[in-house]
Design an enzyme around this catalytic site. Sequence first.
Site, short mmCIF file in Angstrom:
data_model
loop_
_atom_site.label_atom_id
_atom_site.label_comp_id
_atom_site.label_asym_id
_atom_site.label_seq_id
_atom_site.Cartn_x
_atom_site.Cartn_y
_atom_site.Cartn_z
N THR A 122 0.83 -1.20 0.00
CA THR A 122 0.00 0.00 0.00
C THR A 122 0.87 1.25 0.00
O THR A 122 2.00 1.25 0.49
CB THR A 122 -0.91 0.01 1.24
OG1 THR A 122 -1.55 1.28 1.37
CG2 THR A 122 -0.11 -0.24 2.52
N ASP A 123 0.31 2.35 -0.51
CA ASP A 123 1.02 3.62 -0.43
C ASP A 123 1.07 4.17 0.99
O ASP A 123 1.84 5.10 1.29
CB ASP A 123 0.40 4.65 -1.38
CG ASP A 123 -1.07 4.92 -1.12
OD1 ASP A 123 -1.67 4.26 -0.25
OD2 ASP A 123 -1.64 5.80 -1.80
N GLU A 124 0.29 3.59 1.89
CA GLU A 124 0.26 4.10 3.26
C GLU A 124 1.57 3.85 4.02
O GLU A 124 1.80 4.45 5.07
CB GLU A 124 -0.92 3.50 4.03
CG GLU A 124 -2.26 3.94 3.47
CD GLU A 124 -3.44 3.55 4.33
OE1 GLU A 124 -3.34 3.68 5.56
OE2 GLU A 124 -4.45 3.08 3.77
N TYR A 149 -1.73 -0.65 11.06
CA TYR A 149 -1.90 -1.26 9.74
C TYR A 149 -0.72 -0.94 8.83
O TYR A 149 -0.05 -1.83 8.31
CB TYR A 149 -3.21 -0.78 9.09
CG TYR A 149 -3.23 -0.98 7.60
CD1 TYR A 149 -2.98 -2.23 7.03
CD2 TYR A 149 -3.47 0.09 6.73
CE1 TYR A 149 -2.98 -2.41 5.65
CE2 TYR A 149 -3.47 -0.08 5.36
CZ TYR A 149 -3.23 -1.32 4.82
OH TYR A 149 -3.23 -1.50 3.46
N LYS A 153 2.37 -3.37 7.28
CA LYS A 153 2.59 -3.52 5.84
C LYS A 153 4.01 -3.09 5.46
O LYS A 153 4.66 -3.73 4.63
CB LYS A 153 1.56 -2.71 5.04
CG LYS A 153 0.17 -3.31 5.04
CD LYS A 153 0.13 -4.71 4.44
CE LYS A 153 0.40 -4.71 2.95
NZ LYS A 153 0.28 -6.09 2.38
#
Length: 333
Positions: A122-124, A149, A153
């Site tokens: 994810t870009d997060e 989260y 990741k």
Amino acid sequence: MSRRLLVTGGAGFIGSNFVHHVVENTDDRVIVLDKLTYAGNQKSLEGLPDDRVELVVGDIADDALVGELVPRVDAVVHYAAESHNDNSLNDPRPFLDTNIIGTYTLLEAVRRQDTRFHHISTDEVYGDLELDDPARFTESTPYNPSSPYSSTKAGSDLLVRAWVRSFGVRATISNCSNNYGPYQHVEKFIPRQITNVLRGIRPKLYGKGENVRDWIHADDHSSAVMTILDKGEIGETYLIGADGEKDNKTVVELILTLLGQEPDAYDHVTDRAGHDLRYAIDSTKLRTELGWMPQFQDFEAGLAATIDWYRENESWWAPTKDGVEAFYAAKGQ
């Protein structure tokens, strides 16, 4: 020549869209490994041919099960993850179990078999950008995760990189922006607002709604992953995005408009802790080096099609809707 793919989390939102994409666009066969937690839905795989898609219910952290499945396939596409920020703030432990230990288990299995591995991220992991910052995330952006989260990741990404360098695992990584489309759980932003309006409930908007997300249709994400699987260079990371930056206020107002409601018919609720301001993806590397291009570049048209899907598939989302709204109501959101 057809391949055999193991798709982890293939009954979840993005994973199931990928499985549909594989069946519709290739001759490949798929084994779906999914724990079928609340976020996985067997109905998302309905209608797919039994001779092309096999569902195995199980945990990616189950070494024995993973060890049985990986020798049966030519490549592993790893979608499975605990992925909802609000849930990670409420109980971080499942995120460690799935995102870290689960990824480790898969990496060890593909290492033993020398099996091609693609890791969905994810870009997060990059944290967030200021609203007025002209920059976008690139493959060289430092990691700066904000939540349990995104931090788990980020940790899983680093495991993949280490297994490539230390053990020669044949892996690639992709970090994608926010997806929308069919089969997305109603706890997520866009389907929650759509299903609220369909049920006559006023949509809920965190804070002022200024947070910006870079939206991409799940079909475009699927085609990008297939491109990386086919053409990607081992050890490389590719960012997947479709230049779809929209703030949450704009998205809610567009949903209301497309459903024939007044665009201001929503309520502001307390913002969540650590809510990232803005995500934005620069997918130049994927486009120039591998030749990928998004097909769904009209966000309004893609959103309208997504609304139609939720309108026509209430039986898919209705069983979980009341529980989701009760959870948020208890938090004043």
